[in-house]
Structure formats: C-alpha cells, structure tokens
Design a protein around this motif. Structure first.
Motif, PDB file in Angstrom:
ATOM      1  N   ALA A  52       0.823  -1.214   0.000  1.00 21.65           N
ATOM      2  CA  ALA A  52       0.000   0.000   0.000  1.00 21.65           C
ATOM      3  C   ALA A  52       0.858   1.267   0.000  1.00 21.65           C
ATOM      4  O   ALA A  52       0.558   2.230  -0.723  1.00 21.65           O
ATOM      5  CB  ALA A  52      -0.939   0.007   1.199  1.00 21.65           C
ATOM      6  N   LYS A  53       1.909   1.272   0.777  1.00 18.84           N
ATOM      7  CA  LYS A  53       2.781   2.458   0.825  1.00 18.84           C
ATOM      8  C   LYS A  53       3.483   2.675  -0.519  1.00 18.84           C
ATOM      9  O   LYS A  53       3.643   3.812  -0.959  1.00 18.84           O
ATOM     10  CB  LYS A  53       3.786   2.333   1.967  1.00 18.84           C
ATOM     11  CG  LYS A  53       3.121   2.523   3.328  1.00 18.84           C
ATOM     12  CD  LYS A  53       4.116   2.409   4.470  1.00 18.84           C
ATOM     13  CE  LYS A  53       3.428   2.669   5.795  1.00 18.84           C
ATOM     14  NZ  LYS A  53       4.345   2.590   6.936  1.00 18.84           N
ATOM     15  N   ASP A  54       3.867   1.593  -1.176  1.00 20.25           N
ATOM     16  CA  ASP A  54       4.471   1.727  -2.504  1.00 20.25           C
ATOM     17  C   ASP A  54       3.442   2.194  -3.533  1.00 20.25           C
ATOM     18  O   ASP A  54       3.759   3.016  -4.408  1.00 20.25           O
ATOM     19  CB  ASP A  54       5.107   0.411  -2.949  1.00 20.25           C
ATOM     20  CG  ASP A  54       6.437   0.151  -2.261  1.00 20.25           C
ATOM     21  OD1 ASP A  54       6.987   1.078  -1.632  1.00 20.25           O
ATOM     22  OD2 ASP A  54       6.926  -0.995  -2.355  1.00 20.25           O
ATOM     23  N   ASN A  67      -6.899   6.697  -3.350  1.00 21.75           N
ATOM     24  CA  ASN A  67      -7.681   6.177  -2.223  1.00 21.75           C
ATOM     25  C   ASN A  67      -8.092   4.717  -2.411  1.00 21.75           C
ATOM     26  O   ASN A  67      -7.850   3.880  -1.539  1.00 21.75           O
ATOM     27  CB  ASN A  67      -8.910   7.043  -1.969  1.00 21.75           C
ATOM     28  CG  ASN A  67      -8.530   8.441  -1.524  1.00 21.75           C
ATOM     29  OD1 ASN A  67      -7.427   8.674  -1.051  1.00 21.75           O
ATOM     30  ND2 ASN A  67      -9.434   9.376  -1.692  1.00 21.75           N
ATOM     31  N   ASP A  68      -8.745   4.395  -3.516  1.00 21.37           N
ATOM     32  CA  ASP A  68      -9.176   3.017  -3.742  1.00 21.37           C
ATOM     33  C   ASP A  68      -7.985   2.081  -3.929  1.00 21.37           C
ATOM     34  O   ASP A  68      -7.999   0.957  -3.425  1.00 21.37           O
ATOM     35  CB  ASP A  68     -10.098   2.911  -4.960  1.00 21.37           C
ATOM     36  CG  ASP A  68     -11.539   3.257  -4.627  1.00 21.37           C
ATOM     37  OD1 ASP A  68     -11.874   3.422  -3.437  1.00 21.37           O
ATOM     38  OD2 ASP A  68     -12.341   3.362  -5.566  1.00 21.37           O
ATOM     39  N   LEU A  69      -6.964   2.524  -4.642  1.00 21.48           N
ATOM     40  CA  LEU A  69      -5.814   1.646  -4.876  1.00 21.48           C
ATOM     41  C   LEU A  69      -5.077   1.310  -3.578  1.00 21.48           C
ATOM     42  O   LEU A  69      -4.601   0.182  -3.406  1.00 21.48           O
ATOM     43  CB  LEU A  69      -4.856   2.261  -5.890  1.00 21.48           C
ATOM     44  CG  LEU A  69      -5.331   2.260  -7.342  1.00 21.48           C
ATOM     45  CD1 LEU A  69      -4.279   2.868  -8.253  1.00 21.48           C
ATOM     46  CD2 LEU A  69      -5.687   0.863  -7.813  1.00 21.48           C
ATOM     47  N   HIS A  76      -5.641  -6.728  -0.664  1.00 23.60           N
ATOM     48  CA  HIS A  76      -5.471  -7.606  -1.827  1.00 23.60           C
ATOM     49  C   HIS A  76      -5.272  -9.081  -1.469  1.00 23.60           C
ATOM     50  O   HIS A  76      -5.618  -9.956  -2.251  1.00 23.60           O
ATOM     51  CB  HIS A  76      -4.343  -7.105  -2.743  1.00 23.60           C
ATOM     52  CG  HIS A  76      -2.964  -7.407  -2.259  1.00 23.60           C
ATOM     53  ND1 HIS A  76      -2.331  -6.668  -1.282  1.00 23.60           N
ATOM     54  CD2 HIS A  76      -2.086  -8.375  -2.629  1.00 23.60           C
ATOM     55  CE1 HIS A  76      -1.129  -7.160  -1.071  1.00 23.60           C
ATOM     56  NE2 HIS A  76      -0.949  -8.203  -1.871  1.00 23.60           N
ATOM     57  N   ASP A  77      -4.744  -9.390  -0.309  1.00 22.39           N
ATOM     58  CA  ASP A  77      -4.516 -10.781   0.090  1.00 22.39           C
ATOM     59  C   ASP A  77      -5.536 -11.278   1.112  1.00 22.39           C
ATOM     60  O   ASP A  77      -5.308 -12.288   1.786  1.00 22.39           O
ATOM     61  CB  ASP A  77      -3.095 -10.953   0.634  1.00 22.39           C
ATOM     62  CG  ASP A  77      -2.053 -11.042  -0.464  1.00 22.39           C
ATOM     63  OD1 ASP A  77      -2.425 -11.327  -1.627  1.00 22.39           O
ATOM     64  OD2 ASP A  77      -0.856 -10.834  -0.174  1.00 22.39           O
ATOM     65  N   CYS A 159       3.728  -3.382  -7.296  1.00 23.39           N
ATOM     66  CA  CYS A 159       4.030  -3.187  -5.874  1.00 23.39           C
ATOM     67  C   CYS A 159       3.942  -4.499  -5.098  1.00 23.39           C
ATOM     68  O   CYS A 159       4.723  -4.724  -4.181  1.00 23.39           O
ATOM     69  CB  CYS A 159       3.100  -2.134  -5.290  1.00 23.39           C
ATOM     70  SG  CYS A 159       3.365  -0.489  -6.014  1.00 23.39           S
ATOM     71  N   ASP A 160       3.011  -5.352  -5.467  1.00 21.97           N
ATOM     72  CA  ASP A 160       2.885  -6.665  -4.823  1.00 21.97           C
ATOM     73  C   ASP A 160       4.125  -7.508  -5.109  1.00 21.97           C
ATOM     74  O   ASP A 160       4.703  -8.108  -4.192  1.00 21.97           O
ATOM     75  CB  ASP A 160       1.616  -7.371  -5.329  1.00 21.97           C
ATOM     76  CG  ASP A 160       1.304  -8.655  -4.570  1.00 21.97           C
ATOM     77  OD1 ASP A 160       1.694  -8.784  -3.400  1.00 21.97           O
ATOM     78  OD2 ASP A 160       0.649  -9.522  -5.171  1.00 21.97           O
TER      79      ASP A 160
END
Length: 163
Positions: A52-54, A67-69, A76-77, A159-160
């Motif tokens: 999220a920070k990335d 915001n949504d991303l 996501h997991d 990012c993941d």
C-alpha cells in the motif's frame, strides 16, 4: 531473484507492526476493513502495508487518485484469512512455482496450493458482501491472474511483486 526472496523471507519472518503502521491502517480503512485486515497473519499484514505504501508513492508521483488503490493494496490478500498459509508454506510454494514454471497449479486440489493461486478470487468473494464496486473487486480478484495491460492492475501487481 533468489537472494531477494531469501531477504524477503527473513524480513517477513521477523515482521512487526509498528505504531506508524497502525496509524496508516486506521487512516486508510474503515472498521469493517480493519476487522478483516486483522485476520491476516502478521507477515501478510506487513506485506500488505508495504504494498500500500508503494502504491501510494507511485500514485503521488503520477498524480493519480490513490484512495481506492491503497485500500485495494491493503486488502489484496484478504482471501488468505481462512487458509493457514504461513511464511514457510508460502516460501515453499513460491520456490516450487518458480522451479515448475507454474505447473504446480495443476495440484490445486491441495488446499494450500489452491489458496496460493486463488486467494484473489477468494478475497473478492469475501469482499462482495461489503458492497464494493465491480472495479474494486476485479482488481482484488485479478492481482495475479490477468496478464492484460490495465494501468491500475499493473500498479498493484508491480508493488505486490516488489514486496
């Protein structure tokens, strides 16, 4: 890549949620989302915070609404909450996936392999009951699966993979 995965393993083996992490989570998620997030294992929570920070950094750089991303990155997991996929299991699956070029997917009747490959779909199914829009659920469900050129999906995926 191998040395990166070893470093990642030890980083998440010793994962700790800091006060800054907690503030970040509370500023980005609502109470229902926090409840779900807290069901993730500690290493998955730390992973999701790092993703999220990335995502937020990329969105700031590219001047797009994040915001949504960010919320998607934190959740996501979420499909892993009922799965008992610990850090050793995950590491073994990542190694076997690499060595087999993804051929272990055919053993999805084994619960942990199914969870590894299908946690996006499982997570989207969990989140459906909370009223998220189709796009939000699509990004959660497909953060590993679809290889299309989708700008937001590519940000989440990049990012993941980095974390």
């Amino acid at each position: 890549m191998f040395s990166y995965r070893v470093k990642q393993f030890f980083s998440y083996l010793n994962a700790k949620i800091t006060n800054d992490d907690l503030e970040y989570i509370y500023s980005k998620l609502n109470n229902n989302e926090i409840g779900l997030f807290n069901k993730l294992s500690l290493h998955e929570q730390k992973h999701s915070i790092n993703v999220a920070k990335d995502v937020e950094k990329i969105c700031l750089y590219k001047k797009i609404c994040s915001n949504d991303l960010i919320k998607i990155a934190l959740l996501h997991d979420i499909g892993k909450i009922n799965g008992n996929l610990n850090i050793v299991d995950k590491s073994i699956l990542v190694i076997f996936n690499c060595l087999s070029n993804g051929r272990i997917k055919k053993f999805k009747f084994i619960r942990k392999i199914n969870l590894y490959y299908n946690h996006g779909k499982i997570g989207a199914d969990i989140l459906k009951k909370y009223g998220y829009n189709k796009r939000f659920l699509y990004l959660i469900e497909n953060h590993h699966n679809i290889k299309e050129d989708d700008y937001e999906l590519n940000i989440i995926r990049f990012c993941d993979n980095k974390n």
